[in-house]
Scaffold this active site. Structure first.
Site, short mmCIF file in Angstrom:
data_model
loop_
_atom_site.label_atom_id
_atom_site.label_comp_id
_atom_site.label_asym_id
_atom_site.label_seq_id
_atom_site.Cartn_x
_atom_site.Cartn_y
_atom_site.Cartn_z
N PRO A 103 0.83 -1.21 0.00
CA PRO A 103 0.00 0.00 0.00
C PRO A 103 0.87 1.26 0.00
O PRO A 103 1.39 1.67 1.03
CB PRO A 103 -0.81 -0.13 1.30
CG PRO A 103 0.04 -0.99 2.19
CD PRO A 103 0.78 -1.93 1.29
N ASP A 139 5.71 2.66 2.17
CA ASP A 139 4.91 1.49 2.48
C ASP A 139 4.12 1.78 3.75
O ASP A 139 4.68 1.86 4.84
CB ASP A 139 5.83 0.28 2.67
CG ASP A 139 5.07 -1.02 2.95
OD1 ASP A 139 3.85 -0.96 3.21
OD2 ASP A 139 5.70 -2.09 2.92
N HIS A 140 2.79 1.93 3.59
CA HIS A 140 1.96 2.35 4.73
C HIS A 140 1.85 1.27 5.80
O HIS A 140 1.40 1.53 6.92
CB HIS A 140 0.56 2.74 4.25
CG HIS A 140 -0.07 3.84 5.04
ND1 HIS A 140 0.21 4.04 6.38
CD2 HIS A 140 -0.94 4.81 4.69
CE1 HIS A 140 -0.48 5.08 6.82
NE2 HIS A 140 -1.19 5.56 5.81
N ARG A 141 2.25 0.04 5.49
CA ARG A 141 2.22 -1.01 6.50
C ARG A 141 3.28 -0.78 7.57
O ARG A 141 3.11 -1.19 8.73
CB ARG A 141 2.45 -2.38 5.85
CG ARG A 141 1.40 -2.79 4.83
CD ARG A 141 1.79 -4.06 4.12
NE ARG A 141 3.08 -3.92 3.43
CZ ARG A 141 3.71 -4.91 2.80
NH1 ARG A 141 3.16 -6.13 2.77
NH2 ARG A 141 4.87 -4.69 2.19
#
Length: 409
Positions: A207, A381-383
């Site tokens: 994401p 990377d939004h994780r």
């Protein structure tokens, strides 16, 4: 005694490769350590050295053959006067006879012959990939002439064969592009296929979110001019990219939350700051690494970056020089690009896209002025990283570039 030469694993992720070029011919004498072939892996084209000595008796895998599995026999070495095998030992084994019961059953209940299989009992040697492509395209295998060892049908034979589709002539199964005689068909290299697969996986499974900031470069450009002017007899020439590598590394030290990798079980935080820099090469791109960039001088970074980029374009990098890295930068400023967004290079969690510096109007203390401004876009990377942290890191980077003497002290 004949010794088979096997397809080597030239990187930890390599499962198959393309035999790009043979540097030796059948009948040549080979010594240990001698370069005999070039293998195109998922990362680069690399040289293969012989481990044993002997005469190159037979080449099993021709130049240009793709999808050669690791540890598959590609050639065989023999001693002087020794007989040369026609095929790898695994292919010389006698086939196991089929049980009589299934044969009788097959006779009593005949099956329809698939379009890709011959109706005759003659055995056809064909690679699994070629068989699948022939099936997908409706091409009869017995209409193809194999160019592999022992007449084995390979992928290229299916692609370039003159066989007619085993379907009704009234059905048009040829894409429009293939009917155009002006179309130039360029087979995708192993590197291009891997780039396509990895970036598709990154864009669909990671994401992404993006944060951009405008950064004034005038102070950094002035420092660069002074440093290069102080070099004796042009001993070195520092580029803006060299200074950006050092600035990014220092920003990662000050805001280390971006120097990470995400896994399902945990997030890995790294003390070392290893900057992967995207380098364009004829077949795609590769990311050689400046290790511990935060601890190195601009002069050292400049020398390493130039050397790595030169050897990357010549396919001379060692695996450890482009595998790993904790953060990536992609610089397209030399192309006059105003701004762009880069795709994350997993398992890293962020990449910085660096655009061109250009003269733009800015407001300082309520007054209109002109400054050299660059737009930098961070892909995250939004994780592993949240928006606030990404914005904080970009502000840290901007402060360093606005006060660039921190790059040399």
């Amino acid at each position: 005694m004949a010794i088979e030469i096997l397809m080597p694993a030239l990187s930890p992720t390599m499962t198959e490769g393309k035999l790009a070029r043979w540097l030796k011919a059948e009948g040549d004498t080979i010594t240990s350590g001698e370069v005999i072939a070039e293998i195109e892996t998922d990362k680069a084209t690399m040289e293969v050295e012989a481990v044993d000595e002997g005469i190159l008796g037979r080449i099993f895998v021709p130049e240009g053959q793709e999808n050669v599995a690791v540890n598959a026999p590609i050639a065989v070495l023999v001693e002087d006067g020794e007989s040369v095998p026609d095929a790898p030992a695994s292919q010389n084994a006698a086939p196991t006879p089929a049980p009589s019961a299934p044969e009788k059953k097959a006779e009593s209940t005949p099956k329809a012959t698939p379009a890709t299989e011959p109706a005759s009992a003659e055995r056809i040697f064909v690679s699994p990939l070629a068989r699948r492509l022939a099936h997908e395209q409706g091409i009869a295998l017995n209409s193809l002439k194999g160019t592999g060892p022992n007449g084995r049908i390979l992928k290229r034979d299916v692609e370039h064969g003159a066989a007619k589709p085993a379907v009704s002539p009234a059905v048009d199964v040829t894409p429009a592009a293939q009917t155009n005689s002006d179309v130039q068909r360029v087979p995708n290299s192993t590197m291009r296929k891997v780039i396509a697969r990895r970036l598709t996986e990154s864009k669909t499974q990671v994401p992404h979110f993006y944060v951009s900031v405008d950064i004034e470069l005038d102070a950094l450009l002035a420092l660069r001019s002074k440093l290069n002017g102080a070099a004796h007899d042009g001993a070195f020439k520092i580029s803006v990219n060299d200074m950006m590598i050092k600035a990014v590394a220092l920003a990662l030290k000050k805001t280390p939350g971006l120097n990470v990798q995400f896994t399902d079980a945990e997030t890995l935080h790294f003390d070392n700051v290893d900057i992967s820099m995207a380098v364009s090469i004829p077949d795609g791109l590769i990311t050689p690494i400046i290790r511990n960039a935060d601890t190195k001088s601009l002069r050292t970074i400049s020398a390493e970056a130039k050397d790595l980029a030169k050897r990357a374009r010549a396919n001379k990098l060692k695996p450890e020089e482009f595998q790993g890295g904790t953060f990536s930068i992609s610089n397209m400023g030399m192309f006059g690009v105003r701004d762009f967004s880069a795709i994350i290079n997993p398992p890293q969690a962020a990449i910085l896209a660096i655009a061109s510096g250009e003269k733009r109007p800015v407001v300082r203390d309520g007054q209109l002025a002109i400054a050299t401004v660059m737009t930098a876009t961070l892909s995250v990377d939004h994780r592993a990283i949240d928006g606030a942290l990404g914005a904080q890191w970009l502000n840290t980077l901007r402060d360093i570039i606005h006060n660039p003497y921190t790059l040399v002290v």
